[in-house]
Write a protein that holds these residues in place. Structure first.
Motif: not given
Length: 462
Positions: A340-361
């Motif tokens: 849980v503590q790593g969620v913010t880094n994952a999303f922020n870096w994905a946006k920063k580096y324009n990673i191909k991002l998908a979402w699920g639950t």
């Protein structure tokens, strides 16, 4: 003793009979699906503003014609439906029409029962699948018209949904999760021995939930078995997990050669491997093996995120949060806190580096939690604008589904968008989620009409 000639004739006859049976089954299924599409007839949405899945701007007031299971026409002018059509008119009164939602990380069987229920030898498969059918319908009524199922014996349920026997979303199935001994898919108790050392097949393997596969040959067989059943992609466990008891979160699972075996076998069938992995070491090994998608990644460092971007590898991430899970040990709770503590880094870096991002639950073993599926969309506002979130759960998620290539079970039209010839998977929404994403959480009141494959499953306007 039978002559070789008679043996060969007998074998040929067996093959012909098997082929004929398969053809008959395929024709029967096609007939059922054709009948279902015939029942759909046509739908005309009038006076709607369209969020097409890609543009931040809503359309001008428009009309949308659905014929059978496809979008036939989109026009700001009046649309004249075909004469003699069995037409359903829906006056949107300026409401927003958007694509059906896509959840790219679901375990439909595992999210419908608790872990003790699934592992109990006293629970029948009929009971397990009956619960999953209920959850499939409820998921559809939350607006999720497509899901990617990343582990579990979901093939029979998928067939029933596709044939119109039960309501539910489109399913991109992975089949049994492939795990090494002691890996994230090994749910044996400590007193259950490996079948290589005097034990028997585990409960998870028995029900088709997981393959415990060690060595290149076992991994090849497990991958091919899933493909034989109809998998659209392959799920491999590449590192430790939260819900499993005996593998620490930091461990790397599968050797490079074992991982390559799964990738090569999937590629031979025109599809791909996605892996469960959190840590840089596990992810980098998977990348070296040729894996095309990473599930989770909340413990990655920035350098590994850059590699994902450079190599065009997908990251399928989730909005994990602290919550109570009955039966979790203190160690499992500690592992979840770390993720849980790593969620913010994952999303922020994905946006920063324009990673191909998908979402699920990625819900597991707590059936009542499924009611919060839409709330996970609302929670995306911590990192994304409403438009970015809506595009993520429609158009962007659909792009990941395309990686299945020839194993794509729904190749006849586009998903995640509203455009001509796309599949008619649609939601008519009361309110503007591009301005207020919390609307997506109030699906019971705000989703006025839900259409999947051209068939109306909810209509509170009639």
């Amino acid at each position: 003793m039978r002559s070789p000639y008679k043996i060969i004739i007998g074998l040929l006859l067996t093959v012909v009979l098997a082929f004929t049976a398969q053809q008959t089954l395929a024709q029967s299924q096609s007939t059922i699906m054709a009948q279902n599409s015939g029942q759909n007839s046509s739908i005309l949405f009038e006076n709607v503003r369209i969020f097409n899945g890609q543009s931040e701007q809503l359309s001008a007031p428009s009309n949308v014609l659905v014929i059978d299971n496809k979008i036939q026409e989109i026009n700001t002018n009046r649309i004249n439906p075909p004469s003699g059509a069995n037409l359903t008119r829906i006056n949107g009164n300026g409401r927003i029409l958007m694509p059906g939602l896509i959840d790219n990380h679901v375990h439909l069987i595992f999210t419908s029962s608790t872990l003790p229920e699934l592992l109990s030898p006293n629970v029948t498969e009929e009971t397990i699948f009956a619960r999953a059918e209920v959850q499939a319908e409820e998921m559809l009524l939350r607006g999720f018209t497509t899901i990617r199922d990343l582990g579990g014996p979901v093939f029979p349920l998928k067939r029933k949904i596709d044939q119109g026997q039960v309501p539910g979303p489109r399913i991109y199935p992975s089949g049994a999760m492939i795990s090494q001994t002691s890996g994230h898919g090994d749910f044996r108790t400590l007193n259950e021995r490996s079948r290589r050392f005097g034990g028997t097949i585990s409960r998870g393997e028995e029900m088709g939930a997981t393959f415990i596969a060690d060595g290149r040959d076992d991994v090849l067989t497990a991958t091919r078995e899933n493909l034989r059943q109809g998998a659209s992609q392959i799920k491999v466990m590449a590192g430790g997990g939260v819900s499993s008891i005996y593998d620490p979160i930091d461990v790397t699972q599968y050797t490079l050669d074992e991982m390559k075996a799964a990738v090569e076998a999937a590629a031979d069938w025109g599809t791909y491997v996605t892996v469960h992995a959190y840590t840089p070491r596990a992810v980098r090994r998977a990348i070296e093996a040729g894996v095309k998608c990473i599930e989770h990644g909340q413990l990655l460092d920035e350098d590994t995120m850059k590699i994902l971007a450079e190599k065009d590898i997908w990251l399928s991430a989730q909005v994990f949060e602290e919550r109570e899970t009955p039966g979790f040990t203190e160690e499992q709770k500690a592992k979840r806190t770390l993720v849980v503590q790593g969620v913010t880094n994952a999303f922020n870096w994905a946006k920063k580096y324009n990673i191909k991002l998908a979402w699920g639950t990625d819900y597991l073993f707590v059936p009542e939690r499924n009611q919060r599926q839409n709330q996970d969309i609302v929670n995306l506002t911590e990192w994304f604008t409403p438009f970015e979130a809506l595009k993520l759960i429609t158009h962007d998620n659909a792009q990941l589904l395309k990686l299945s290539g020839e194993r794509n079970p729904y190749k006849g039209g586009a998903l995640g968008v509203i455009e001509k010839d796309a599949y008619a998977d649609l939601i008519l929404v009361d309110g503007n989620p591009l301005e207020d994403l919390s609307i997506m959480g109030d699906y019971a009141n705000k989703f006025k009409v839900i259409v999947k494959d051209g068939k109306i499953y909810k209509n509170t306007l009639s």
